[in-house]
Design an enzyme around this catalytic site. Structure first.
Site, PDB file in Angstrom:
ATOM      1  N   THR A  33      54.019 -97.178   4.591  1.00 56.99           N
ATOM      2  CA  THR A  33      53.784 -97.646   5.953  1.00 56.99           C
ATOM      3  C   THR A  33      52.300 -97.812   6.265  1.00 56.99           C
ATOM      4  O   THR A  33      51.913 -98.709   7.009  1.00 56.99           O
ATOM      5  CB  THR A  33      54.405 -96.665   6.966  1.00 56.99           C
ATOM      6  OG1 THR A  33      55.815 -96.602   6.750  1.00 56.99           O
ATOM      7  CG2 THR A  33      54.152 -97.106   8.399  1.00 56.99           C
ATOM      8  N   ASP A  79      57.803 -99.767  -2.237  1.00 56.09           N
ATOM      9  CA  ASP A  79      58.388 -99.033  -1.120  1.00 56.09           C
ATOM     10  C   ASP A  79      58.768 -97.646  -1.626  1.00 56.09           C
ATOM     11  O   ASP A  79      59.319 -97.517  -2.723  1.00 56.09           O
ATOM     12  CB  ASP A  79      59.634 -99.762  -0.613  1.00 56.09           C
ATOM     13  CG  ASP A  79      60.202 -99.137   0.644  1.00 56.09           C
ATOM     14  OD1 ASP A  79      60.748 -98.013   0.545  1.00 56.09           O
ATOM     15  OD2 ASP A  79      60.122 -99.762   1.712  1.00 56.09           O
ATOM     16  N   SER A  80      58.481 -96.622  -0.849  1.00 57.46           N
ATOM     17  CA  SER A  80      58.707 -95.262  -1.350  1.00 57.46           C
ATOM     18  C   SER A  80      60.171 -94.985  -1.656  1.00 57.46           C
ATOM     19  O   SER A  80      60.482 -94.100  -2.456  1.00 57.46           O
ATOM     20  CB  SER A  80      58.171 -94.223  -0.361  1.00 57.46           C
ATOM     21  OG  SER A  80      58.862 -94.261   0.862  1.00 57.46           O
ATOM     22  N   SER A  81      61.069 -95.737  -1.059  1.00 51.10           N
ATOM     23  CA  SER A  81      62.496 -95.564  -1.362  1.00 51.10           C
ATOM     24  C   SER A  81      62.832 -96.057  -2.771  1.00 51.10           C
ATOM     25  O   SER A  81      63.889 -95.725  -3.304  1.00 51.10           O
ATOM     26  CB  SER A  81      63.355 -96.314  -0.336  1.00 51.10           C
ATOM     27  OG  SER A  81      63.158 -95.798   0.961  1.00 51.10           O
ATOM     28  N   THR A  97      56.062 -92.071   2.938  1.00 52.77           N
ATOM     29  CA  THR A  97      56.401 -90.677   3.247  1.00 52.77           C
ATOM     30  C   THR A  97      57.754 -90.239   2.712  1.00 52.77           C
ATOM     31  O   THR A  97      57.962 -89.055   2.440  1.00 52.77           O
ATOM     32  CB  THR A  97      56.366 -90.431   4.766  1.00 52.77           C
ATOM     33  OG1 THR A  97      57.316 -91.300   5.412  1.00 52.77           O
ATOM     34  CG2 THR A  97      54.982 -90.682   5.327  1.00 52.77           C
ATOM     35  N   ASP A  98      58.697 -91.163   2.548  1.00 51.87           N
ATOM     36  CA  ASP A  98      60.068 -90.765   2.211  1.00 51.87           C
ATOM     37  C   ASP A  98      60.151 -89.991   0.898  1.00 51.87           C
ATOM     38  O   ASP A  98      60.945 -89.056   0.772  1.00 51.87           O
ATOM     39  CB  ASP A  98      60.984 -91.994   2.140  1.00 51.87           C
ATOM     40  CG  ASP A  98      61.317 -92.540   3.520  1.00 51.87           C
ATOM     41  OD1 ASP A  98      61.073 -91.833   4.520  1.00 51.87           O
ATOM     42  OD2 ASP A  98      61.814 -93.678   3.598  1.00 51.87           O
ATOM     43  N   THR A 102      57.828 -80.622   1.930  1.00 52.58           N
ATOM     44  CA  THR A 102      59.033 -81.442   2.069  1.00 52.58           C
ATOM     45  C   THR A 102      58.934 -82.239   3.358  1.00 52.58           C
ATOM     46  O   THR A 102      58.327 -81.782   4.338  1.00 52.58           O
ATOM     47  CB  THR A 102      60.301 -80.563   2.072  1.00 52.58           C
ATOM     48  OG1 THR A 102      61.454 -81.392   1.960  1.00 52.58           O
ATOM     49  CG2 THR A 102      60.403 -79.731   3.337  1.00 52.58           C
ATOM     50  N   THR A 124      67.921 -72.942  -2.356  1.00 52.90           N
ATOM     51  CA  THR A 124      68.560 -72.874  -1.048  1.00 52.90           C
ATOM     52  C   THR A 124      68.470 -74.197  -0.301  1.00 52.90           C
ATOM     53  O   THR A 124      67.491 -74.946  -0.449  1.00 52.90           O
ATOM     54  CB  THR A 124      67.936 -71.766  -0.181  1.00 52.90           C
ATOM     55  OG1 THR A 124      68.552 -71.766   1.115  1.00 52.90           O
ATOM     56  CG2 THR A 124      66.435 -71.947  -0.015  1.00 52.90           C
TER      57      THR A 124
END
Length: 352
Positions: A22, A66-68, A98-99, A175, A287
């Site tokens: 982005t 794209d980070s995806s 960021t993803d 995260t 977890t």
């Protein structure tokens, strides 16, 4: 604790690496979608960078990603790029979507061994050309941190990190926790490495430093991606568990459990876990909680998993567990060695 003020006279060299995301997008006036623009425009949009007495060079991936769509091949290319330019720069700033930023930062933390220079990942929630963008401050802080040195000329933060919303976090402890807030990332199980205010305050008691500042960078690019993730949830079926834990193409499975490492106590579930462990699969318990740690010695369900052959992931994030497995399995075909190292703190990724 070190408090560092902006130093205009410090000579440092920084390589900005733009992978995509982005921060480098601009809104198309026709369809209103975000599309990439020339990376040089990012530098034009942040004239404050010219006030630093740093040599700032840039490198842009072509095409940008794209980070995806991030794949391990991008991590390999990025690690090789940093290694090839390692002797020419004091620090590296990676602009990234960021993803999947936490996945990439985790991966690089394992792929770059004996690191003595900062590798700072950053990005933004809003494009850098937007008036209220968070990208400008994220980029400025990242560059300043990447250039920061102590009185001996050593990097203050020789780690792979994420810098976002004035917070510097260890990359493999971070995260993405919010999709529409400037405070997009959290590091619940590890204190901040630094915080940017009027001055930048470095938490040197937490920052990891190399055993030798003269050791050459060790580059690891062999990755074995035969890892699956099983997220435990109410109503999970035997078929789903069996397909994931006993998949022919799966060498390791990360089991995302409840709370401190708990899972169903039903016979069929434990039978499949035992069968997977007996077949040689590497099973790691992490977890689902954003904070806290796995402890399989507290409750009977956790003890049952431990007895069945499941390893303790402690307070490792899923992103870091995935990267660690990719790296360890790429280094050896011996699952026993991988299991031994999984429960060791190798890059500051777990607390023991």
């Amino acid at each position: 604790m070190i408090v560092q003020k902006t130093c205009q006279g410090t000579k440092a060299s920084i390589l900005l690496i733009y992978t995509g995301g982005t921060i480098g997008m601009v809104q198309d006036p026709t369809d209103q979608t975000l599309k990439p623009f020339d990376f040089k425009q990012i530098l034009d949009s942040v004239p404050e960078l010219s006030k630093f007495a740093y040599r700032i060079d840039s490198y842009s991936f072509d095409p940008i990603i794209d980070s995806s769509d991030i794949e391990p091949s991008l991590w390999q290319e990025l690690a090789e790029l940093i290694a090839s330019r390692y002797d020419s720069y004091d620090g590296f700033v990676v602009l990234h979507g960021t993803d999947t930023m936490a996945f990439s930062a985790s991966a690089l933390s394992f792929m770059l061994g004996d690191l003595t220079k900062p590798v700072i990942f950053t990005g933004s929630q809003l494009p850098i050309g937007v008036p209220r963008t968070d990208g400008r401050e994220n980029l400025i802080s990242s560059v300043e941190i990447a250039a920061a040195k102590d009185g001996n000329g050593h990097a203050i933060v020789p780690e792979v990190c994420i810098c976002f919303d004035n917070m510097l976090m260890r990359g493999n402890r971070s995260t993405k926790a919010n999709s529409d807030n400037f405070r997009a990332f959290r590091s619940e199980n590890c204190p901040l490495l630094a915080e940017a205010g009027i001055n930048i305050r470095y938490n040197t008691s937490i920052i990891r430093y190399p055993e030798s500042w003269d050791a050459p960078l060790r580059l690891y690019t062999k990755l074995d991606t035969r890892v699956s993730i099983l997220k435990i949830h109410p109503g999970i079926t035997p078929q789903v568990v069996r397909n994931i834990l006993l998949g022919e193409q799966t060498r390791a499975v990360i089991i995302e459990t409840y709370g401190s490492g708990n899972a169903p106590s039903k016979g069929w579930f434990l039978d499949i876990v035992k069968e997977a462990a007996a077949s040689g699969k590497i099973l790691l318990n992490v977890t689902q909680c954003i904070g806290g740690s796995v402890n399989m010695d507290i409750y009977s369900t956790g003890k049952a998993l431990k007895s069945a052959g499941v390893l303790n992931g402690y307070d490792c994030t899923t992103e870091s567990a995935l990267a660690k497995l990719f790296w360890l399995m790429g280094e050896t075909e011996d699952n026993g060695k991988v299991k031994d190292l999984l429960e060791e703190n190798l890059r500051g990724e777990i607390t023991k």
